[in-house]
Write a protein that holds these residues in place. Structure first.
Motif, PDB file in Angstrom:
ATOM      1  N   ILE A   1       0.824  -1.209   0.000  1.00  0.00           N
ATOM      2  CA  ILE A   1       0.000   0.000   0.000  1.00  0.00           C
ATOM      3  C   ILE A   1       0.860   1.263   0.000  1.00  0.00           C
ATOM      4  O   ILE A   1       0.615   2.198  -0.781  1.00  0.00           O
ATOM      5  N   PHE A   2       1.864   1.300   0.855  1.00  0.00           N
ATOM      6  CA  PHE A   2       2.678   2.511   0.980  1.00  0.00           C
ATOM      7  C   PHE A   2       3.685   2.681  -0.158  1.00  0.00           C
ATOM      8  O   PHE A   2       4.234   3.769  -0.339  1.00  0.00           O
ATOM      9  N   SER A   3       3.919   1.603  -0.926  1.00  0.00           N
ATOM     10  CA  SER A   3       4.916   1.679  -2.000  1.00  0.00           C
ATOM     11  C   SER A   3       4.294   1.655  -3.388  1.00  0.00           C
ATOM     12  O   SER A   3       5.024   1.604  -4.380  1.00  0.00           O
ATOM     13  N   SER A   4       2.977   1.686  -3.478  1.00  0.00           N
ATOM     14  CA  SER A   4       2.325   1.600  -4.792  1.00  0.00           C
ATOM     15  C   SER A   4       1.433   2.808  -5.026  1.00  0.00           C
ATOM     16  O   SER A   4       0.268   2.670  -5.425  1.00  0.00           O
TER      17      SER A   4
ATOM     18  N   ALA B   1      -3.808  -6.126 -14.843  1.00  0.00           N
ATOM     19  CA  ALA B   1      -2.411  -5.662 -14.816  1.00  0.00           C
ATOM     20  C   ALA B   1      -1.679  -6.109 -16.078  1.00  0.00           C
ATOM     21  O   ALA B   1      -0.643  -6.775 -16.030  1.00  0.00           O
ATOM     22  N   GLN B   2      -2.251  -5.758 -17.223  1.00  0.00           N
ATOM     23  CA  GLN B   2      -1.638  -6.065 -18.512  1.00  0.00           C
ATOM     24  C   GLN B   2      -2.196  -5.093 -19.533  1.00  0.00           C
ATOM     25  O   GLN B   2      -3.235  -4.454 -19.307  1.00  0.00           O
ATOM     26  N   THR B   3      -1.530  -4.965 -20.656  1.00  0.00           N
ATOM     27  CA  THR B   3      -2.001  -4.059 -21.697  1.00  0.00           C
ATOM     28  C   THR B   3      -3.189  -4.678 -22.424  1.00  0.00           C
ATOM     29  O   THR B   3      -3.192  -5.873 -22.728  1.00  0.00           O
ATOM     30  N   ASN B   4      -4.187  -3.850 -22.697  1.00  0.00           N
ATOM     31  CA  ASN B   4      -5.405  -4.286 -23.391  1.00  0.00           C
ATOM     32  C   ASN B   4      -5.942  -5.602 -22.828  1.00  0.00           C
ATOM     33  O   ASN B   4      -6.061  -6.606 -23.551  1.00  0.00           O
ATOM     34  N   PRO B   5      -6.265  -5.631 -21.537  1.00  0.00           N
ATOM     35  CA  PRO B   5      -6.642  -6.896 -20.895  1.00  0.00           C
ATOM     36  C   PRO B   5      -7.896  -7.552 -21.453  1.00  0.00           C
ATOM     37  O   PRO B   5      -8.044  -8.775 -21.387  1.00  0.00           O
ATOM     38  N   PHE B   6      -8.802  -6.768 -22.013  1.00  0.00           N
ATOM     39  CA  PHE B   6     -10.071  -7.331 -22.480  1.00  0.00           C
ATOM     40  C   PHE B   6     -10.189  -7.314 -24.003  1.00  0.00           C
ATOM     41  O   PHE B   6     -11.285  -7.451 -24.550  1.00  0.00           O
TER      42      PHE B   6
ATOM     43  N   SER C   1       7.853  -7.597 -14.401  1.00  0.00           N
ATOM     44  CA  SER C   1       6.532  -7.822 -13.828  1.00  0.00           C
ATOM     45  C   SER C   1       6.020  -9.224 -14.173  1.00  0.00           C
ATOM     46  O   SER C   1       5.515  -9.942 -13.306  1.00  0.00           O
ATOM     47  N   PHE C   2       6.173  -9.609 -15.446  1.00  0.00           N
ATOM     48  CA  PHE C   2       5.674 -10.929 -15.847  1.00  0.00           C
ATOM     49  C   PHE C   2       6.343 -12.044 -15.072  1.00  0.00           C
ATOM     50  O   PHE C   2       5.666 -12.913 -14.501  1.00  0.00           O
TER      51      PHE C   2
ATOM     52  N   HIS D   1       4.702  -3.600 -12.617  1.00  0.00           N
ATOM     53  CA  HIS D   1       3.853  -3.313 -13.790  1.00  0.00           C
ATOM     54  C   HIS D   1       3.602  -1.828 -13.939  1.00  0.00           C
ATOM     55  O   HIS D   1       3.467  -1.328 -15.077  1.00  0.00           O
ATOM     56  N   ALA D   2       3.558  -1.104 -12.835  1.00  0.00           N
ATOM     57  CA  ALA D   2       3.249   0.329 -12.872  1.00  0.00           C
ATOM     58  C   ALA D   2       4.498   1.184 -13.016  1.00  0.00           C
ATOM     59  O   ALA D   2       4.406   2.412 -13.090  1.00  0.00           O
TER      60      ALA D   2
END
Length: 226
Positions: A47-50, A103-108, A172-173, A224-225
């Motif tokens: 929480i404090f690092s994101s 947490a990925q590009t174009n997830p849907f 991230s992956f 990822h961020a």
């Protein structure tokens, strides 16, 4: 600020090492104090690092997964509450599935799916799940249906982690993928120890892989961020 945030990471490692030592020495009473502190310290670090993820569905999903994991940790300390602990971890994996998905590009995005290729990419995950179930199936008794449901969900969690390949940065992956794999291994060892054949090293192996898994997943989502 970063230096203050990393204190939570140091606390997480301190509590984790203490719990592993208590586990190795069979000090179950001391684990009543150490085990419930593992996930809260990791969650505080997350929480404090994101800050970059503040207000996002990713942060909410991973937070939910950690909270359900903490509940599962507490419930599993009491053998008569095993089914409730299993349910808590089931919810944790569902939360991780949601977190990994977004947490990925174009997830849907909907595209062409090569089901044969997808099957072989996920084959190691399927094999681990199948071998684990083959070993424990005879000892499940009335827990057979809940365990099968749990097994399906954790397989979905691991395959969703694998799905992120080339849809996020490599750090991230791989952190999330290795973390998901270790989570499966941890649960497999726990199940084998409970329902197939118990062995003295099970406790330390279960907790060791579990702690590393949770840490890598959190770090991977944060990466990822970045």
């Amino acid at each position: 600020m970063k230096n203050r945030n990393i204190i939570w990471l140091y606390l997480f490692f301190l509590v984790a090492v203490m719990d592993l030592l208590f586990t190795a020495n069979g000090e179950s009473e001391m684990r009543m104090y150490s085990k419930p502190l593992i996930i809260p310290t990791l969650w505080a670090y997350f929480i404090f690092s994101s800050k970059a993820l503040k207000g996002t569905l990713i942060r909410k999903a991973i937070s939910a997964a950690l909270i359900f994991s903490w509940l599962g940790d507490v419930l599993l300390m009491f053998p008569n509450l095993f089914l409730y602990g299993l349910g808590a971890f089931l919810m944790a994996h569902i939360s991780y599935i949601a977190g990994f998905k977004v947490a990925q590009t174009n997830p849907f995005a909907i595209g062409q799916v090569n089901f044969i290729r997808l099957f072989f990419l996920n084959l190691p995950i399927y094999i681990l799940a199948a071998v684990s179930y083959f070993l424990i199936r005879g000892g499940l008794g009335d827990l057979k249906i809940p365990v099968i449901i749990y097994l399906i969900v954790i397989v979905m969690m691991a395959t969703t982690a694998r799905e992120r390949f080339k849809k996020t940065n490599s750090v991230s992956f791989w952190q999330v993928m290795i973390g998901a794999g270790l989570f499966m291994i941890s649960d497999s060892i726990l199940a084998i120890n409970m329902f197939f054949k118990s062995f003295p090293e099970a406790g330390i192996l279960v907790m060791g892989t579990y702690i590393i898994a949770q840490f890598l997943i959190v770090r991977g989502i944060m990466a990822h961020a970045q």
